[in-house]
Scaffold this motif. Structure first.
Motif, PDB file in Angstrom:
ATOM      1  N   HIS A 187      -1.085 -36.196  91.410  1.00  0.00           N
ATOM      2  CA  HIS A 187       0.376 -35.162  91.300  1.00  0.00           C
ATOM      3  C   HIS A 187       0.183 -34.614  92.936  1.00  0.00           C
ATOM      4  CE1 HIS A 187      -2.694 -31.710  92.144  1.00  0.00           C
ATOM      5  NE2 HIS A 187      -4.026 -32.709  91.899  1.00  0.00           N
ATOM      6  N   LEU A 190       3.779 -35.547  94.635  1.00  0.00           N
ATOM      7  CA  LEU A 190       4.887 -34.447  93.870  1.00  0.00           C
ATOM      8  C   LEU A 190       5.770 -33.841  95.356  1.00  0.00           C
ATOM      9  CD1 LEU A 190       5.981 -34.089  91.964  1.00  0.00           C
ATOM     10  CD2 LEU A 190       5.569 -31.740  91.351  1.00  0.00           C
ATOM     11  N   GLU A 191       6.895 -34.384  95.317  1.00  0.00           N
ATOM     12  CA  GLU A 191       7.919 -33.070  96.751  1.00  0.00           C
ATOM     13  C   GLU A 191       7.300 -32.173  96.438  1.00  0.00           C
ATOM     14  OE1 GLU A 191      11.656 -34.734  97.379  1.00  0.00           O
ATOM     15  OE2 GLU A 191      11.758 -35.803  95.241  1.00  0.00           O
ATOM     16  N   ALA A 197       8.123 -29.984  87.342  1.00  0.00           N
ATOM     17  CA  ALA A 197       8.554 -31.433  87.502  1.00  0.00           C
ATOM     18  C   ALA A 197       7.814 -32.014  86.307  1.00  0.00           C
ATOM     19  CB  ALA A 197       7.221 -31.663  88.993  1.00  0.00           C
ATOM     20  N   ILE A 199       5.985 -35.873  85.849  1.00  0.00           N
ATOM     21  CA  ILE A 199       5.007 -37.023  85.852  1.00  0.00           C
ATOM     22  C   ILE A 199       4.893 -37.610  84.641  1.00  0.00           C
ATOM     23  CG2 ILE A 199       2.583 -37.752  86.807  1.00  0.00           C
ATOM     24  CD1 ILE A 199       2.398 -35.468  88.318  1.00  0.00           C
ATOM     25  N   ARG A 281      12.636 -32.280  90.371  1.00  0.00           N
ATOM     26  CA  ARG A 281      11.392 -33.410  90.579  1.00  0.00           C
ATOM     27  C   ARG A 281      10.594 -34.363  89.791  1.00  0.00           C
ATOM     28  NH1 ARG A 281       7.484 -29.168  93.024  1.00  0.00           N
ATOM     29  NH2 ARG A 281       8.215 -28.186  91.768  1.00  0.00           N
ATOM     30  N   LEU A 283       8.239 -37.944  89.675  1.00  0.00           N
ATOM     31  CA  LEU A 283       6.618 -38.551  90.495  1.00  0.00           C
ATOM     32  C   LEU A 283       6.205 -39.655  89.272  1.00  0.00           C
ATOM     33  CD1 LEU A 283       5.093 -39.304  92.766  1.00  0.00           C
ATOM     34  CD2 LEU A 283       3.414 -37.441  91.864  1.00  0.00           C
TER      35      LEU A 283
END
Length: 402
Positions: A187, A190-191, A197, A199, A281, A283
């Protein structure tokens, strides 16, 4: 177990010169300062000798100091991976690692069992891991098995055999624990942004999707899903193409249909969060995303430092997925960073990835070459540190009562 994962070492962001664009996240592993050969100083330079002479130590409650090695072993449906590390400040330094494709879940979808050949391949890799654990004098270790052993009717028997032959005690973890560890391990890449967001981890036998709310040392998990489609299970469940491009396109469409149907309940649940988010976002951690990121960068061979933490435009990943899904397996074998090991499996990974990008349409995708093993290491180190603090407190209390 309460997790207090330390943040990764901060390094400057950058781009890949001479390669397609892609931002690099700020967080990377802390690398060993010199080769670790029986923990002796390297004669390469005075600075290396000085670093080796004053290693990082964990302070025990009784005032003694010690260096400790921690290990995480992940036996998945396709790979066997080991990571051994030592704490280093707020980070950890990797001192040994191992990874091998063992295809433990081969033919599992058809038979419901781990085959003799697959178990022998996995055992050969686990014997190597056991030797590394002994040689590195590991203080604490956790070894986990995932979807293949969860699903196989002989999974428990195989775990018992592994313990008898190698001494490694594998814990068959739940899909929920698998998702938690993957988030814990990656994590940090992550941006930055505001709002929830997603993942995800595309494995060999399953895929986990996790909706998180970032903030604090560990993000809060808002929702999650695990489906029994990974690169091995999906490949084995859809008949091979007839050798024509149209046949390959039909097969890819069928893979997409199966995955979309499995993701549909999660897609409905997370839609409100997606619509309210200021920044969408995404990831991903898996061999699929790291392989496709390598193709985006046009790397001649895989380079973890170039890929881990990369931010890639989603349109680029979609374009790569479409291209790989339409060429033959023989052609895929010639593509750098794919080769023989992934030529047959990468198309299934592409189908899963495209379904994820439809479900959570972020404009760009974060790529992590880290996951369950790193999550395990952070859990072990944090729990051991908490135990040291507790033992030190008890020792002080006993001294005060005398």
């Amino acid at each position: 177990m309460a997790d207090r994962p330390p943040p990764d070492l901060t390094r400057g962001a950058g781009t890949q010169r001479g390669k397609p664009s892609g931002k690099v996240a700020d967080f990377r592993y802390k690398r060993p300062s010199q080769p670790d050969h029986n923990d002796t100083a390297s004669a390469a330079s005075p600075s290396a000798r000085a670093r080796a002479a004053h290693p990082h130590r964990i302070h025990a409650g009784n005032g003694r100091t010690r260096r400790q090695a921690y290990a995480a072993l992940d036996l998945g449906t396709n790979n066997c991976r080991l990571l051994i590390a030592r704490p280093s400040g707020e980070n950890f330094t990797v001192i040994d690692a191992f990874s091998r494709v063992v295809r433990l879940g081969e033919d599992l979808a058809a038979t419901g069992r781990l085959s003799d050949e697959a178990m022998e391949r996995a055992l050969a890799a686990l014997h190597i891991c056991a030797e590394k654990l002994r040689r590195r004098n590991v203080h604490l270790a956790r070894s986990v098995a995932t979807e293949a052993c969860r699903r196989a009717s002989n999974g428990a028997d195989f775990i018992a055999r592994v313990r008898e032959e190698t001494g490694i005690v594998l814990d068959i973890i739940s899909a929920q624990e698998e998702a938690r560890l993957a988030v814990l391990g990656c994590h940090i890449l992550l941006e930055s942004g505001i709002g929830p967001a997603v993942i995800f981890d595309i494995g060999g036998g399953s895929t986990e999707l996790v909706l998180i709310e970032p903030g604090g040392p560990v993000p809060r998990i808002l929702d999650w899903l695990s489906v029994p489609w990974g690169v091995v299970s999906l490949t084995d469940s859809v008949p091979p193409p007839d050798g024509t491009q149209q046949g390959r396109e039909r097969r890819y469409a069928e893979m997409r249909r199966l995955v979309d149907e499995s993701f549909a309940p999660f897609a409905e649940r997370v839609r409100p969060a997606m619509e309210e988010a200021d920044t969408i976002r995404l990831l991903g951690t898996s061999g699929t995303v790291t392989t496709l990121a390598s193709l985006h960068l046009e790397l001649p061979q895989y380079d973890r430092q170039a890929v881990d933490g990369l931010i890639v435009p989603s349109d680029s990943m979609r374009g790569i997925c479409r291209r790989l899904s339409t060429i033959s397996e023989a052609e895929r074998r010639t593509v750098p960073c794919i080769g023989d090991d992934r030529a047959n499996l990468v198309v299934a990974g592409c189908a899963i990835l495209e379904s994820i990008m439809d479900l959570w349409p972020a404009p760009q995708l974060g790529v992590a070459d880290r996951g369950i093993r790193e999550g395990i290491l952070r859990s072990l180190i944090a729990a051991d540190a908490q135990g040291e603090e507790g033992r030190a407190m008890l020792a002080r209390q006993r001294e005060q009562s005398l």
